[in-house]
Design an enzyme around this catalytic site. Sequence first.
Site, mmCIF file in Angstrom:
data_model
loop_
_atom_site.group_PDB
_atom_site.id
_atom_site.type_symbol
_atom_site.label_atom_id
_atom_site.label_comp_id
_atom_site.label_asym_id
_atom_site.label_seq_id
_atom_site.Cartn_x
_atom_site.Cartn_y
_atom_site.Cartn_z
ATOM 1 N N ASP A 407 0.859 -1.184 0.000
ATOM 2 C CA ASP A 407 0.000 0.000 0.000
ATOM 3 C C ASP A 407 0.899 1.239 0.000
ATOM 4 O O ASP A 407 1.824 1.347 0.808
ATOM 5 C CB ASP A 407 -0.908 -0.011 1.230
ATOM 6 C CG ASP A 407 -1.877 1.164 1.209
ATOM 7 O OD1 ASP A 407 -1.509 2.218 1.755
ATOM 8 O OD2 ASP A 407 -2.958 1.019 0.666
ATOM 9 N N ILE A 408 0.642 2.166 -0.937
ATOM 10 C CA ILE A 408 1.446 3.386 -1.027
ATOM 11 C C ILE A 408 1.164 4.257 0.185
ATOM 12 O O ILE A 408 0.006 4.558 0.490
ATOM 13 C CB ILE A 408 1.136 4.142 -2.327
ATOM 14 C CG1 ILE A 408 1.471 3.264 -3.535
ATOM 15 C CG2 ILE A 408 1.920 5.456 -2.385
ATOM 16 C CD1 ILE A 408 1.107 3.882 -4.863
ATOM 17 N N GLU A 450 -4.743 2.468 -4.046
ATOM 18 C CA GLU A 450 -3.285 2.483 -4.059
ATOM 19 C C GLU A 450 -2.706 1.172 -3.539
ATOM 20 O O GLU A 450 -1.540 1.125 -3.148
ATOM 21 C CB GLU A 450 -2.770 3.665 -3.225
ATOM 22 C CG GLU A 450 -3.011 3.584 -1.710
ATOM 23 C CD GLU A 450 -4.364 4.140 -1.304
ATOM 24 O OE1 GLU A 450 -5.247 4.222 -2.170
ATOM 25 O OE2 GLU A 450 -4.512 4.489 -0.117
#
Length: 534
Positions: A407-408, A450
């Site tokens: 996950d960004i 994301e």
Amino acid sequence: MKNLKKIILITIIAIVLVISFYRQFNIQITDIENTAKAKQAEIDRYADMSKVYIDLMTIYGNDYFEHGKVEDSIYLKYLKYNPASDSYNLDALIGTKYQLKSGSLTGLGKIPQKGIIRDELNLALKFFKQFDDIYKKLPNVTWIYYTSQNNFINMYPWVSSAEFSFAKDLKSEKFFTVATPKNDPLRTSIWTPVYLDRAGKGLMVSLSSPIYDRDVFKGVVSIDLTNDQLSEILTSEYESYIIDTEDMVIADSLNLLFYDKVAEFKTTIRSTDSYVQSLKELKTNQIERVGGYYIYTSDFHNATWKMIFRVPVWLIIGRSALFTLPIFVICILLFLTLLESERRKSTEMMLKKSLEELNSYQGLLENAAKYDFLTCSANRRGLQAVFDDNANSDNKEKCSIILIIGDIDFFKSLNDSYGHEVGDKVLVEVANIMQKNISENDVVCRWGGEEFVIMLLNRTCVEAMHIAENIRKQIETKVFTWGNSIEVRTTMTFGVAEHVADDDLQITVAKADCAMYYGKQHGRNCVVNHINCK
């Protein structure tokens, strides 16, 4: 001879249409199951996190009394007594540097100056730090609060005493009564049935847990979730509900509920008690047909709720027919072409070409359903197909599967600061970095937003951790450019989990997701193995 050819062609068209319709029908059924499982996992994760935080606050509160008297809170000096109402409040914090990070506190009588109630006030005020941390990590929470048996309450976020103050009848509300010694002798955290919020937030449920001074019941710490917040998570194109143990509707995907009235499930769906009972008795986590509906039900790990998806049969048939319509049109055109053809060779060539176009069109439809066009990677359905081929096939030798979920970090802030076009470019380049670090047999999937999932085949956990670490480092050092002036840097947090035989994809994703969230809570920009965060 010509009539025979027509009969053969009509038969072929009918077979193609039946096969296409049946395939689309199964795709629709699978989409319902996948949507339901995704919603279940999302709400399960929120309920699990709520339980973790409420249990931590309970431990903190119980330990607080066991360790004796502590120093007074800095907030105590802001407590003011109001003789007119014979009550006290924390309104003096308004305009100070503490207001944004603290909640409010109101109570009956004069401010205790010493003794055990004074110590309990200190506990309530010290809860503000925990409340603030939890509120940031669980943005869908409405209220976090501690209600004392000694007639006071502290609430987060801030609300003035003019808007809401403690009253004795609050101790008869569900969020308090579920955790009293009589109703909760095991002293565990418990979800309430749905009820109407006294502070004006509408329908909600609360996770409550008792605080004790050894064997003396002191009060209840609670976390509130509203119907609107849960309904937003539940929102999809399908009719779905979450109901409590009393068959009252906690949330629904269609916004059917009244804001100020608790609704029975049977009333909401215009049905009977026996029908509702039959739905509750269905096997969980699989779709079944009941009358004119396909029904999918599931339970939650740390909440006594039931989720019910209800989709009309006609809707699935209609969508399947709609997706089959282009093929039907092609088939009709093919038939008309054959009727108008004067030469056998021309007719045979057109038939062959039309059938090839038909197969190509069908293939495009199937591939499009498994593809994320922004990042040129697989989507959830595509990942599920590869997983099923390697984990569940009886005709192939099963191989080891390891999932990496990433996950960004702070992606929402990046979007807010630079815009969605820059955010999309970051997503594309992150996906490219992942693709360059895996083999042609592995899969990169955009799981949503994301969040990405990498499926590694026939790899060890050591190799998976190494691959994830390489990707993390490359993203950390990558400068994402946009135009001539924008340069963006970002990081990602990864969780790694090994697939266990007989587990489905969602379970393995949940394990990797748990590891990733452990990494999020411990600094981000790291790689965490699931076995190291149990």
